[in-house]
Structures are given as structure tokens and as C-alpha cells.
Design a protein around this motif. Structure first.
Motif: not given
Length: 188
Positions: A64-78
Motif C-alpha cells: 500500500v505504501e509502495f503504491l502510494r509512493q508510485v502514485k505520487l512520483g509516477y502518477p502515469e504508471t498504472i
């Protein structure tokens, strides 16, 4: 779809990464594996990835934390989550914090994962095209504002009594000379 779509699989269990890589061997993707969230974030800094599939329960940084960071840093990544411990709370947290595209439980259905990745890549490309079109519209809007400032009324539509757009057919020599002079003044 891009020529080389990259899928990043993040799981602390190497056999899960291997199994997903085997399942996707015939797909036209470059599949990369990472043993945890920190390693995966380093990989994302080095290369763009279109789809991330992350386990939920990992030591250190959880999914969950990893995907939250992906969302913040790489919002275009699905983002897709994979878990062996599905609960309503973890599902809600993943959806709310990481805005995940899909949520799968272990063991997974191979066909469902393949279809989800294809759908995720289609979503990625549609969103990329939407961003490109929005940028084009913004640029054209700025150009139109500039033209309107330089040539007031250029974007105004004139209509006749029936509502049809009326085109000015006669342009005076003065208007032509003024427009040419203004265009020459704008030229570098």
C-alpha cells in the motif's frame, strides 16, 4: 501501444516474480522484478514503467505504501495489487491510497492477470494521449489569445439574421497593409 511496454513486478517472494514472468513470457512486454518497495522505487527512477504489480504484504515498505509512493512520483504508471491476505480494509486502503487499477488475490488466474495488464496498458496509452491533446489545446488557446491581442476581433464570429456564420469577403487595402505590417513586426 508502445513498442516496449515495461511491467514491474514487486514481491518479496522470488517464486512469485518468476511465476508471473513465466506467465507473461509470450506477451510483448519487458518484465522486470524487484524484491521490495525500496528496490522498485530505485528501478522506477532509472527507467519508465507503464504497469506495476505489487504484493501487499512485504517486509519494510508494504504494498500500500509502495503504491502510494508510485502514485505520487509516477502518477502515469498504472498500479495493480496482488495479495495473499485479502481483506476489505486492505482493499479499501490500497484503492484510496494508491489508486490501484485492479486488485488480485493469490493464487491468481493467469488469463485474468494477462487481460488486466492489457487493459492497464490501454488505459496508460489513452491517458497519455489525453495529456498530449490537453497540452495541444492549451498551446492553441495561448496562440489564439495572442492573436486576439494582436488583431482584436480576429476570433469573433459574425452571423447573419438566420444565424449562419458570415464571412467578410471584402478586405480593404488599409486592412491588408496594416496586417502585413503587424506580421512583419512580429517576425524575428
Amino acid at each position: 501501444m508502445q513498442t516496449t511496454c515495461k511491467v514491474l513486478i514487486v514481491d518479496d517472494e522470488p517464486h512469485v516474480i518468476s511465476a508471473l514472468k513465466r506467465a507473461l513470457v509470450e506477451e510483448p512486454y519487458l518484465v522486470i522484478g524487484a524484491g521490495g518497495g525500496e528496490e522498485a522505487l530505485r528501478l522506477l527512477q532509472e527507467q519508465p514503467v507503464q504497469v506495476v504489480i505489487s504484493d501487499e504484504m512485504m517486509p519494510g515498505m508494504d504494498g500500500v505504501e509502495f503504491l502510494r509512493q508510485v502514485k505520487l512520483g509516477y502518477p502515469e504508471t498504472i498500479r495493480i495489487m496482488l495479495t495473499g491476505h485479502a481483506s476489505i480494509q486492505s482493499t479499501m486502503q490500497a484503492v484510496n491510497c494508491g489508486e490501484i487499477y485492479r486488485f488480485f488475490t493469490k493464487p491468481w488466474e493467469e488469463l485474468q492477470i494477462k487481460l488486466a495488464i492489457r487493459g492497464a496498458l490501454e488505459k496508460y496509452e489513452l491517458e497519455r494521449e489525453n495529456r498530449r491533446l490537453l497540452q495541444t489545446v492549451r498551446r492553441q488557446s495561448q496562440e489564439l489569445k495572442h492573436l486576439e491581442q494582436s488583431f482584436p476581433g480576429i476570433s469573433a464570429l459574425r452571423r447573419d439574421a438566420r444565424g449562419a456564420i458570415r464571412l467578410e469577403t471584402e478586405v480593404s487595402d488599409e486592412e491588408i497593409a496594416r496586417t502585413i505590417a503587424e506580421c512583419n513586426a512580429l517576425a524575428p
